[in-house]
Design an enzyme around this catalytic site. Structure first.
Site: not given
Length: 876
Positions: A457, A764, A27, A106, A831, A108, A851, A97, A341
């Site tokens: 919110h 694997s 901010k 929202g 895997c 803080m 992979y 703020r 933002r």
């Protein structure tokens, strides 16, 4: 020149810039940047995140110079504005703020209208020529300061406000007269004295430092900590504090406030999107106190202001090269921007915005790939209501976050968390959510609110989480006895409902849900992803259906087929049990012959779907007792079915009992004891592959031996498989190429991987078992204490969800290095469940694997995670 810890911002003099967001917070950095761009930003100053860090490290005390620097910058602001904080004739009022480097909307605390007291409120009334406005601002300040700074329950202030409205026979705050507001101010101050034993503070500097303390203090409040945990926000040192001169949207009908997005955050369409209220302050919009109007209506009501907003959003989006979330205030017909933002968005919107911005020339393909998080793709795979369902909605609200959800109604966040832990699906039903509900919102399948708009919110947080949300459903009335009414019909806690977050519909009962197809922008985006992706992505699939889903999601083969899952289907389980209960090898072989065609059928279906892609099939892994019932009742039923004496069956079941079955007679150990099991499975794989080959389908079978800990275990079973395959080739006169490899899931296998690699065609990593054995945690029991370990900071993450790179990862690297030291081209993959977790996937790429393999629905996530890993590596 900036002070050490405080940075000033205004059009005339700005110390900061957007690149300093780590110390100014998002901010503060953006306020400085917008000021430099010449946009109408109320001036102010930012206390850096470094001060927050020092604040907590030094037992909530500040560095020596900070109070001096704050007062110097306050004087600078007062001089620029021609006003003095709390002055009784021309008061400067400010907002205080929070603002961390990563947006946490929202989570803080905020204090508005600071500087008002019993004298300055009169000065504000005279200046504004509106006593109603002045006392409305004062009652708002006392309520916010009393809650945020002093710690008085917000509901106690609301009770006073509601009683005053009730006594006047009105429902809206706007209908309160000046005298009503003055009475509320008196009662608010009485509440403060009753709760604290002290008068409400009149000194504006005392008010300022109380608010600064509260904002820094909110960095570690429960909701902020929970938000960082849920969103994996780590490495930040704290929040900055922004002190900014106030502009007022509640001065009358020529004033207002709003929140807007440069593009639609739900679907990504390039349209100006947001909401506003006239004669209101910012919390009225985001807190759902009043239902706001779409910002598009402002074009009719005030075309001049609307055109300015369009111009400003174009400037900001072009500057930041991303969709912007902006707050604005109109004060007596003059427009101000309060912040911007990068906007939170759904997965659907993230994809569309990324694709559109490439086509518009704002981003390169690589930049677009980095704009979408792997977990946002997960949202696109979330369910929607099956098109075949015929239903009538009972109510409609705003489509705040897309997707669909079914669940039992709960009315509190705590109940949502409690039920979720029991495995229940719930819908959190509230008048409106607040930041304290963050845990329950995460636990719920979806969220339904009776008030609030598309930027409330509930809407913003649900979109960030990828949760289905219907907001502002006016037909919903929540009662105080764990019941609610929807369009006049009564519903109790635990009643089932369905939400359609894409349309805003609420439906009674449970509908069938389905998943979305990959197409359009998603398909194009994933094509770009695959251009960057450095290694293959396979899937873990045990059935042809799972295989088909995975192919649609871009899988390039199967990394794990668990043959034991096939044994539990239908009547097959009885043949398996017959094999287990056989007295000798001949009896086992007889039972296995019944299973052979069943296994062939499964493998044939998978090979056909995976035409041309490799298929890794793991031989039987679990211990035999898992296939037998445990209770006497179930054992008696089984004895009748397979014509075996109950006593003999019970004795056999008990003989298979193991104290630690995960480390017992399973995997390759089972096949070495009973090689006829491995023979049957090898025969099923080879014969089905040959049959499919005859149909002109390319087959690439890979037979995987589980739980190998020594090279001799591997060699023993490799010879069994080769002997059986040679017999089949001789019998049929046909042959097929196939590979024999192993799962590396025992720590010893990593340490002797060079010896195993001399015989194996591939490795694997089975990271579920490897994690279990490396930590000494039973994965079936560790859930009791692992959450506490993570909460206490003993472990950064649950190692069964996110790969432990420090420990388990080092074992994997040893295994890779040793294996390739004797066979440089050894094919290696993973895997375990970690194969679809983004940070674990990045580790696999950097470790040199060929992979990763994961569940079908996580294949797109793994694809994106790999592309981003490569881009990051190329940039480093």
């Amino acid at each position: 020149m900036a002070s050490e810890y405080v940075y000033f911002f205004s059009k005339e003099n700005t110390d900061g810039k957007k690149e300093l967001k780590n110390i100014l917070g998002g901010k503060g950095a953006n306020l400085a940047e917008m000021s430099s761009l010449g946009l109408p930003i109320p001036p102010g100053f930012t206390i850096t995140t470094e001060v927050c860090d020092i604040f907590y490290k030094n037992n909530k005390s500040y560095p020596d110079n900070i109070k001096k620097e704050v007062l110097e910058n306050l004087e600078k602001l007062e001089k620029l504005m021609g006003k003095k904080l709390g002055d009784d004739k021309d008061p400067l009022l400010v907002s205080v703020r929070s603002g961390a480097a990563v947006s946490m909307p929202g989570m803080m605390d905020t204090v508005l209208n600071l500087g008002l007291n019993d004298k300055s409120v009169e000065g504000l009334a005279q200046l504004s020529d509106s006593r109603r406005f002045a006392f409305d601002s004062y009652r708002r300040f006392i309520q916010m300061f009393g809650n945020v700074v002093i710690g008085i329950d917000h509901g106690k202030f609301e009770m006073i406000l509601d009683k005053e409205k009730e006594s006047k026979g009105i429902s809206s705050d706007l209908d309160l007269k000046t005298e009503d507001l003055k009475q509320i101010v008196i009662k608010y101050k009485e509440l403060v004295r009753k709760e604290t034993g002290q008068d409400f503070p009149q000194d504006p500097i005392e008010q300022l430092w109380g608010s600064i303390n509260a904002v820094f203090g909110s960095w570690h409040n429960p909701r902020a900590n929970k938000y960082r945990e849920l969103n994996d926000i780590v490495g930040l040192i704290g929040t900055a504090v922004n002190i900014q001169s106030m502009v007022f949207g509640n001065l009358g009908e020529t004033s207002g406030t709003g929140v807007a997005f440069s593009r639609n955050p739900s679907n990504g369409e390039n349209e100006y999107y947001g909401e506003y209220l006239m004669n209101a302050q910012g919390e009225d919009v985001v807190a759902g106190i009043r239902t706001p109007f779409p910002v598009s209506e402002l074009e009719k009501d005030n075309p001049g202001i609307y055109k300015q907003l369009i111009d400003f959003k174009d400037i900001l989006e072009d500057h930041y090269k991303d969709m912007q979330d902006m707050e604005f205030t109109i004060q007596n017909g003059e427009l101000y921007l309060l912040q911007t933002r990068n906007g939170k968005r759904t997965g659907l919107a993230a994809i569309k915005i990324a694709v559109d911005m490439v086509e518009e020339g704002h981003l390169t393909k690589k930049e677009a790939i980095m704009r979408v998080s792997p977990n946002q793709l997960d949202q696109l795979l979330h369910p929607s209501i099956d098109p075949a369902e015929n239903y009538t909605s009972i109510a409609k609200g705003l489509p705040a976050s897309p997707g669909a959800a079914i669940g039992k109604i709960v009315f509190t966040a705590a109940k949502a968390e409690e039920m979720s832990k029991k495995g229940e699906k719930v819908i959190l039903v509230r008048k409106e959510t607040s930041p304290e509900d963050i845990g329950g919102m995460d636990a719920a399948e979806g969220i339904l609110t009776s008030t609030g708009g598309m930027t409330s919110h509930a809407a913003v947080v649900a979109r960030g989480m990828g949760k289905c949300c219907v907001a502002g459903c006016g037909e919903l009335v929540i009662k105080g006895d764990n019941t609610c009414e929807i369009s006049g019909k009564s519903f109790s806690e635990f009643d089932m409902i369905t939400l359609n977050g894409t349309t805003g519909e609420v439906i009674e009962g449970e509908l069938k849900l389905t998943t979305q197809e990959i197409s359009g922008d998603f398909e194009k985006f994933m094509e770009w992803v695959d251009e960057e992706r450095p290694i293959n992505v396979r899937t873990n699939a045990d059935t042809p259906k799972d295989s088909e889903i995975a192919i649609k999601f871009g899988a390039e083969g199967i990394g794990l087929t668990r043959t034991e899952h096939m044994f539990f289907e239908g009547d097959r389980i009885n043949s398996v049990r017959e094999m287990i209960l056989a007295d000798d090898k001949a009896g086992r072989v007889k039972a296995l012959k019944k299973l052979l065609p069943m296994q062939m059928e499964d493998f044939t279906g998978i090979f056909k779907v995976m035409n041309g892609f490799p298929v890794t099939i793991r031989l039987l892994d679990p211990p035999l007792h898992e296939f037998l019932p445990q209770s006497d009742k179930d054992l008696k039923e089984l004895a009748e079915i397979i014509k075996v004496d109950f006593k003999k069956l019970k004795e056999k079941t008990e003989s298979l009992h193991e104290f630690n079955p995960m480390l017992g007679h399973r995997g390759c150990r089972l096949a070495i004891t009973y090689p006829e099991i491995a023979e049957m499975q090898a025969e099923a794989i080879i014969r089905s592959a040959l049959n499919v080959k005859k149909d002109g389908i390319k087959v690439l079978p890979e037979i995987m031996i589980p739980l190998t800990g020594t090279e001799k275990e591997f060699v023993f079973l490799k010879e069994v498989i080769l002997k059986k395959s040679e017999e089949i080739f001789a019998e049929t006169g046909e042959s097929i190429e196939f590979k024999i490899g192993t799962m590396i899931e025992i720590p010893r296998a990593c340490l002797v991987a060079d010896k195993i690699a001399e015989q194996a065609d591939f490795f694997s990593f089975g990271t579920n078992d490897l994690t279990q054995m490396a930590f000494g945690y039973s994965r079936d029991d560790a859930g009791v204490f692992l959450p506490e370990y993570v909460e206490a900071g003993i472990l950064p993450k649950d190692p069964f969800q996110v790969l432990d790179q420090e420990g388990v990862g080092q074992l994997m690297k040893i295994g890779i290095d040793k294996g390739r030291s004797v066979k440089p081209e050894l094919k290696i993959g993973i895997c375990g469940e970690h194969g679809g977790e983004p940070s674990s996937v990045e580790f696999c790429f950097n470790a040199g694997m060929n992979y990763v393999s994961c569940s079908p629905f996580r294949v797109p996530i793994a694809r994106l995670a790999l592309a981003q890993a490569k881009i990051r590596k190329d940039r480093s």
